[in-house]
Write an enzyme that holds these catalytic residues in place. Structure first.
Site, PDB file in Angstrom:
ATOM      1  N   GLY A  23       1.131  42.017 -18.424  1.00 51.02           N
ATOM      2  CA  GLY A  23       1.824  41.882 -17.141  1.00 51.02           C
ATOM      3  C   GLY A  23       2.667  43.080 -16.760  1.00 51.02           C
ATOM      4  N   ARG A  74       3.027  35.483 -31.453  1.00 50.62           N
ATOM      5  CA  ARG A  74       3.461  35.115 -32.807  1.00 50.62           C
ATOM      6  C   ARG A  74       2.953  33.732 -33.208  1.00 50.62           C
ATOM      7  NH1 ARG A  74       9.656  36.929 -31.581  1.00 50.62           N
ATOM      8  NH2 ARG A  74       9.082  35.979 -29.604  1.00 50.62           N
ATOM      9  N   PHE A 104      13.022  48.376 -30.527  1.00 48.55           N
ATOM     10  CA  PHE A 104      14.298  48.931 -30.069  1.00 48.55           C
ATOM     11  C   PHE A 104      14.763  49.923 -31.115  1.00 48.55           C
ATOM     12  CE2 PHE A 104      15.117  44.671 -31.872  1.00 48.55           C
ATOM     13  CZ  PHE A 104      15.822  45.019 -33.005  1.00 48.55           C
ATOM     14  N   TYR A 154       3.623  57.362 -34.644  1.00 49.94           N
ATOM     15  CA  TYR A 154       4.383  57.157 -35.894  1.00 49.94           C
ATOM     16  C   TYR A 154       3.779  56.048 -36.758  1.00 49.94           C
ATOM     17  CZ  TYR A 154       7.210  53.770 -33.121  1.00 49.94           C
ATOM     18  OH  TYR A 154       7.636  52.742 -32.315  1.00 49.94           O
ATOM     19  N   GLY A 196       1.341  59.005 -27.050  1.00 49.04           N
ATOM     20  CA  GLY A 196       2.654  59.658 -27.103  1.00 49.04           C
ATOM     21  C   GLY A 196       3.503  59.048 -26.005  1.00 49.04           C
TER      22      GLY A 196
HETATM   23  C1  HXC Z   1      19.807  45.391 -33.395  1.00 50.14           C
HETATM   24  C2  HXC Z   1      18.736  43.628 -32.341  1.00 50.14           C
HETATM   25  C3  HXC Z   1      18.626  44.380 -31.148  1.00 50.14           C
HETATM   26  C4  HXC Z   1      19.152  45.719 -31.152  1.00 50.14           C
HETATM   27  C5  HXC Z   1      17.731  42.445 -30.825  1.00 50.14           C
HETATM   28  N1  HXC Z   1      18.182  42.438 -32.077  1.00 50.14           N
HETATM   29  N2  HXC Z   1      17.976  43.619 -30.230  1.00 50.14           N
HETATM   30  N3  HXC Z   1      19.312  44.115 -33.450  1.00 50.14           N
HETATM   31  N4  HXC Z   1      19.735  46.162 -32.292  1.00 50.14           N
HETATM   32  N5  HXC Z   1      19.074  46.496 -30.076  1.00 50.14           N
HETATM   33  C6  HXC Z   1      18.102  41.345 -33.041  1.00 50.14           C
HETATM   34  C7  HXC Z   1      18.749  40.058 -32.540  1.00 50.14           C
HETATM   35  O1  HXC Z   1      20.156  40.050 -32.751  1.00 50.14           O
HETATM   36  C8  HXC Z   1      18.036  39.013 -33.414  1.00 50.14           C
HETATM   37  O2  HXC Z   1      18.520  39.028 -34.726  1.00 50.14           O
HETATM   38  C9  HXC Z   1      16.620  39.581 -33.514  1.00 50.14           C
HETATM   39  O3  HXC Z   1      16.725  40.996 -33.247  1.00 50.14           O
HETATM   40  C10 HXC Z   1      15.672  38.968 -32.497  1.00 50.14           C
HETATM   41  O4  HXC Z   1      16.230  39.143 -31.201  1.00 50.14           O
HETATM   42  P1  HXC Z   1      15.866  38.183 -29.980  1.00 50.14           P
HETATM   43  O5  HXC Z   1      16.524  38.731 -28.771  1.00 50.14           O
HETATM   44  O6  HXC Z   1      16.146  36.763 -30.350  1.00 50.14           O
HETATM   45  O7  HXC Z   1      14.260  38.357 -29.983  1.00 50.14           O
HETATM   46  P2  HXC Z   1      13.210  38.112 -28.863  1.00 50.14           P
HETATM   47  O8  HXC Z   1      13.769  37.281 -27.736  1.00 50.14           O
HETATM   48  O9  HXC Z   1      11.981  37.667 -29.550  1.00 50.14           O
HETATM   49  O10 HXC Z   1      12.982  39.576 -28.230  1.00 50.14           O
HETATM   50  C11 HXC Z   1      12.292  40.562 -28.959  1.00 50.14           C
HETATM   51  C12 HXC Z   1      12.851  41.986 -28.713  1.00 50.14           C
HETATM   52  C13 HXC Z   1      12.994  42.293 -27.200  1.00 50.14           C
HETATM   53  C14 HXC Z   1      11.925  42.936 -29.411  1.00 50.14           C
HETATM   54  C15 HXC Z   1      14.252  42.047 -29.332  1.00 50.14           C
HETATM   55  O11 HXC Z   1      13.449  43.634 -27.010  1.00 50.14           O
HETATM   56  C16 HXC Z   1      11.673  42.134 -26.463  1.00 50.14           C
HETATM   57  O12 HXC Z   1      11.382  41.035 -25.980  1.00 50.14           O
HETATM   58  N6  HXC Z   1      10.853  43.201 -26.347  1.00 50.14           N
HETATM   59  C17 HXC Z   1       9.525  43.136 -25.711  1.00 50.14           C
HETATM   60  C18 HXC Z   1       9.181  44.383 -24.963  1.00 50.14           C
HETATM   61  C19 HXC Z   1       9.359  45.690 -25.695  1.00 50.14           C
HETATM   62  O13 HXC Z   1      10.100  45.742 -26.707  1.00 50.14           O
HETATM   63  N7  HXC Z   1       8.720  46.769 -25.184  1.00 50.14           N
HETATM   64  C20 HXC Z   1       8.831  48.088 -25.747  1.00 50.14           C
HETATM   65  C21 HXC Z   1       7.607  48.444 -26.479  1.00 50.14           C
HETATM   66  S1  HXC Z   1       7.636  50.180 -26.662  1.00 50.14           S
HETATM   67  P3  HXC Z   1      19.621  37.936 -35.262  1.00 50.14           P
HETATM   68  O14 HXC Z   1      19.806  38.273 -36.706  1.00 50.14           O
HETATM   69  O15 HXC Z   1      20.872  38.161 -34.447  1.00 50.14           O
HETATM   70  O16 HXC Z   1      19.009  36.586 -35.026  1.00 50.14           O
HETATM   71  C22 HXC Z   1       6.881  50.712 -28.012  1.00 50.14           C
HETATM   72  C23 HXC Z   1       6.499  52.184 -27.942  1.00 50.14           C
HETATM   73  C24 HXC Z   1       7.074  53.086 -28.940  1.00 50.14           C
HETATM   74  O17 HXC Z   1       6.589  49.982 -28.902  1.00 50.14           O
HETATM   75  C25 HXC Z   1       6.843  54.561 -28.697  1.00 50.14           C
HETATM   76  C26 HXC Z   1       7.459  55.144 -27.453  1.00 50.14           C
HETATM   77  C27 HXC Z   1       7.327  56.621 -27.317  1.00 50.14           C
HETATM   78  P1  NAP Z   2       6.188  46.954 -22.206  1.00 55.82           P
HETATM   79  O1  NAP Z   2       5.933  47.037 -20.731  1.00 55.82           O
HETATM   80  O2  NAP Z   2       7.509  46.456 -22.658  1.00 55.82           O
HETATM   81  O3  NAP Z   2       5.023  46.065 -22.827  1.00 55.82           O
HETATM   82  C1  NAP Z   2       5.171  45.179 -23.882  1.00 55.82           C
HETATM   83  C2  NAP Z   2       4.567  43.857 -23.476  1.00 55.82           C
HETATM   84  O4  NAP Z   2       4.477  43.014 -24.612  1.00 55.82           O
HETATM   85  C3  NAP Z   2       5.372  43.109 -22.409  1.00 55.82           C
HETATM   86  O5  NAP Z   2       4.525  42.776 -21.336  1.00 55.82           O
HETATM   87  C4  NAP Z   2       5.853  41.845 -23.120  1.00 55.82           C
HETATM   88  O6  NAP Z   2       5.873  40.739 -22.209  1.00 55.82           O
HETATM   89  C5  NAP Z   2       4.789  41.692 -24.201  1.00 55.82           C
HETATM   90  N1  NAP Z   2       5.285  40.951 -25.340  1.00 55.82           N
HETATM   91  C6  NAP Z   2       6.363  41.208 -26.106  1.00 55.82           C
HETATM   92  N2  NAP Z   2       6.521  40.280 -27.051  1.00 55.82           N
HETATM   93  C7  NAP Z   2       5.489  39.419 -26.890  1.00 55.82           C
HETATM   94  C8  NAP Z   2       5.097  38.242 -27.571  1.00 55.82           C
HETATM   95  N3  NAP Z   2       5.788  37.765 -28.619  1.00 55.82           N
HETATM   96  N4  NAP Z   2       3.974  37.599 -27.159  1.00 55.82           N
HETATM   97  C9  NAP Z   2       3.278  38.063 -26.107  1.00 55.82           C
HETATM   98  N5  NAP Z   2       3.595  39.172 -25.426  1.00 55.82           N
HETATM   99  C10 NAP Z   2       4.696  39.832 -25.808  1.00 55.82           C
HETATM  100  O7  NAP Z   2       5.993  48.370 -22.900  1.00 55.82           O
HETATM  101  P2  NAP Z   2       4.791  49.444 -22.840  1.00 55.82           P
HETATM  102  O8  NAP Z   2       5.444  50.770 -22.926  1.00 55.82           O
HETATM  103  O9  NAP Z   2       3.870  49.172 -21.743  1.00 55.82           O
HETATM  104  O10 NAP Z   2       4.063  49.183 -24.241  1.00 55.82           O
HETATM  105  C11 NAP Z   2       2.710  48.741 -24.312  1.00 55.82           C
HETATM  106  C12 NAP Z   2       2.114  49.150 -25.643  1.00 55.82           C
HETATM  107  O11 NAP Z   2       2.054  50.564 -25.737  1.00 55.82           O
HETATM  108  C13 NAP Z   2       2.905  48.675 -26.845  1.00 55.82           C
HETATM  109  O12 NAP Z   2       2.005  48.304 -27.884  1.00 55.82           O
HETATM  110  C14 NAP Z   2       3.660  49.899 -27.266  1.00 55.82           C
HETATM  111  O13 NAP Z   2       4.014  49.891 -28.624  1.00 55.82           O
HETATM  112  C15 NAP Z   2       2.621  50.957 -26.952  1.00 55.82           C
HETATM  113  N6  NAP Z   2       3.159  52.308 -26.828  1.00 55.82           N
HETATM  114  C16 NAP Z   2       3.870  52.646 -25.723  1.00 55.82           C
HETATM  115  C17 NAP Z   2       4.333  53.948 -25.594  1.00 55.82           C
HETATM  116  C18 NAP Z   2       5.072  54.397 -24.389  1.00 55.82           C
HETATM  117  O14 NAP Z   2       5.461  55.570 -24.318  1.00 55.82           O
HETATM  118  N7  NAP Z   2       5.268  53.565 -23.376  1.00 55.82           N
HETATM  119  C19 NAP Z   2       4.098  54.878 -26.623  1.00 55.82           C
HETATM  120  C20 NAP Z   2       3.391  54.475 -27.761  1.00 55.82           C
HETATM  121  C21 NAP Z   2       2.914  53.191 -27.846  1.00 55.82           C
HETATM  122  P3  NAP Z   2       6.842  39.466 -22.369  1.00 55.82           P
HETATM  123  O15 NAP Z   2       8.219  39.983 -22.575  1.00 55.82           O
HETATM  124  O16 NAP Z   2       6.643  38.712 -21.075  1.00 55.82           O
HETATM  125  O17 NAP Z   2       6.332  38.678 -23.531  1.00 55.82           O
END
Ligand code: HXC
Ligand code: NAP
Length: 291
Positions: A23, A74, A104, A154, A196
């Site tokens: 999405g 999950r 994060f 990474y 990247g």
């Molecule tokens: C430390 C943290 C934290 C933070 C959350 N936690 N954020 N700890 N620093 N910034 C802790 C919480 O306190 C909790 O632990 C546990 O993590 C779970 O947090 P929740 O908020 O309950 O989890 P949840 O609702 O499942 O959300 C998952 C999430 C959130 C990962 C924390 O950010 C999310 O929904 N992300 C989805 C989208 C996303 O992350 N997109 C980016 C992908 S980018 P405790 O112990 O308190 O219970 C990517 C690319 C990389 O991967 C490369 C880029 C160049």
């Molecule tokens: P993003 O928009 O945050 O995408 C992550 C998606 O995962 C969100 O749509 C989120 O939707 C979904 N998601 C998270 N937890 C989930 C769960 N438990 N079940 C189902 N869906 C879940 O970030 P993005 O940058 O586009 O990242 C996409 C992919 O590219 C990821 O695998 C990331 O690691 C990879 N990547 C990105 C970059 C970059 O530079 N952007 C670089 C390297 C790799 P909901 O919150 O609605 O669940």
């Protein structure tokens, strides 16, 4: 050219593709292009309102068909539900894109065990759940298919401050290469893309909060001095799920402008030396002859 669509029209016609995390961000970009190439699309994530809105937007943009099914990757039962819905609506599934992720930045010693697990569960267990459910289905139905895993660079180098994500993505990469061999005999190809920096709201908010985006400008880490454009990632993904890549299996393709190698080469830091200093340095190194 690199931000233009690459494949010929209808290259994915008749295909059904499931994208987790479809999405938003890169999942949405890939989905848009798959639809433009004639595929039917299934997008999943936890937030039903987000995927439903994306589905409507992409249908009106492309004229294609999009099914939005809420799913937390999950939970294996929820993943099975996505598969059932996809088959009910479209008759079959041809490709799975494991794109959903959580991440994060944090010093590892600040993380609770639950924080570490939450990333592992989304990225590694989520990709395992989807791969297992869809793989079992394809093998039972004797249906050729493909899996595309979105990892990171990474996954092979490791990275400080995103250790749970690095562990999880490393695991997904190991699964990619393992299943490419094990499931090749069923006609199931398994590949990965290691992007990247491609700016997205989801990644940038969690990895570069506040003014970190300016202080830690990714462009400066990339030899090509730019970040990625979503269409170029979509082009690569479309190629890897299409028949044009029918002999590519077990591969991880990096698309990062050379970023990770810039961080790796021992002498890459010499980039900082001004061009006019090289005459003097050459004289000094030549002067060592015979010494
Ligand atoms: C430390 C943290 C934290 C933070 C959350 N936690 N954020 N700890 N620093 N910034 C802790 C919480 O306190 C909790 O632990 C546990 O993590 C779970 O947090 P929740 O908020 O309950 O989890 P949840 O609702 O499942 O959300 C998952 C999430 C959130 C990962 C924390 O950010 C999310 O929904 N992300 C989805 C989208 C996303 O992350 N997109 C980016 C992908 S980018 P405790 O112990 O308190 O219970 C990517 C690319 C990389 O991967 C490369 C880029 C160049
Ligand atoms: P993003 O928009 O945050 O995408 C992550 C998606 O995962 C969100 O749509 C989120 O939707 C979904 N998601 C998270 N937890 C989930 C769960 N438990 N079940 C189902 N869906 C879940 O970030 P993005 O940058 O586009 O990242 C996409 C992919 O590219 C990821 O695998 C990331 O690691 C990879 N990547 C990105 C970059 C970059 O530079 N952007 C670089 C390297 C790799 P909901 O919150 O609605 O669940």
């Amino acid at each position: 050219m690199y931000n233009q669509p690459m494949l010929r029209d209808d290259a994915l016609k008749g295909r059904t593709i499931v994208i987790t995390g479809g999405g938003t961000g890169l999942g949405k970009a890939m989905g848009t292009y798959f639809l433009q190439l004639g595929a039917d699309l299934v997008i999943t994530s936890r937030k039903l309102t987000v995927i439903e809105e994306t589905a409507r937007e992409l249908e009106s943009l492309t004229g294609g068909k999009v099914l939005a099914v809420a799913c937390d990757v999950r939970e294996y039962v929820q993943v099975e539900h996505v598969l059932e819905e996809a088959v009910r609506v479209f008759g079959k599934v041809d490709s799975l894109i494991n794109n959903a992720a959580g991440n994060f930045i944090s010093p590892t010693e600040r993380l609770s065990a639950n924080a570490f697990s939450s990333i592992i569960d989304i990225v590694l267990k989520g990709s395992v759940n989807c791969t297992l459910a869809f793989g079992k289905h394809w093998i039972k139905e004797k249906q050729p298919a493909s899996i595309l895993n979105i990892v990171t660079t990474y996954a092979f180098t490791g990275s400080a401050y995103v250790v749970p994500s690095a562990c999880a993505k490393g695991g997904v990469l190991a699964m990619t290469r393992s299943l490419a061999v094990e499931w090749g005999k069923y006609g199931i190809r398994t590949n990965a893309i290691a992007p990247g920096p491609f700016p997205t709201k989801g990644a940038w908010e969690r990895l570069l909060p506040g003014d970190l985006a300016e202080k830690f400008d990714f462009k400066n880490r990339v030899p090509l001095k730019r970040v990625g454009e979503h269409q170029e990632l979509a082009n690569l993904a479309a190629f890897l799920v299409s028949d044009f890549s029918a002999y590519i299996n077990g591969e991880v393709i990096t698309i990062d402008g050379g970023e990770w190698l810039q961080g790796a080469g021992q002498f890459n830091g010499l980039e900082a030396i001004p061009g006019d200093m090289w005459d003097m340095l050459e004289q000094m190194t030549r002067a060592t002859k015979g010494s």
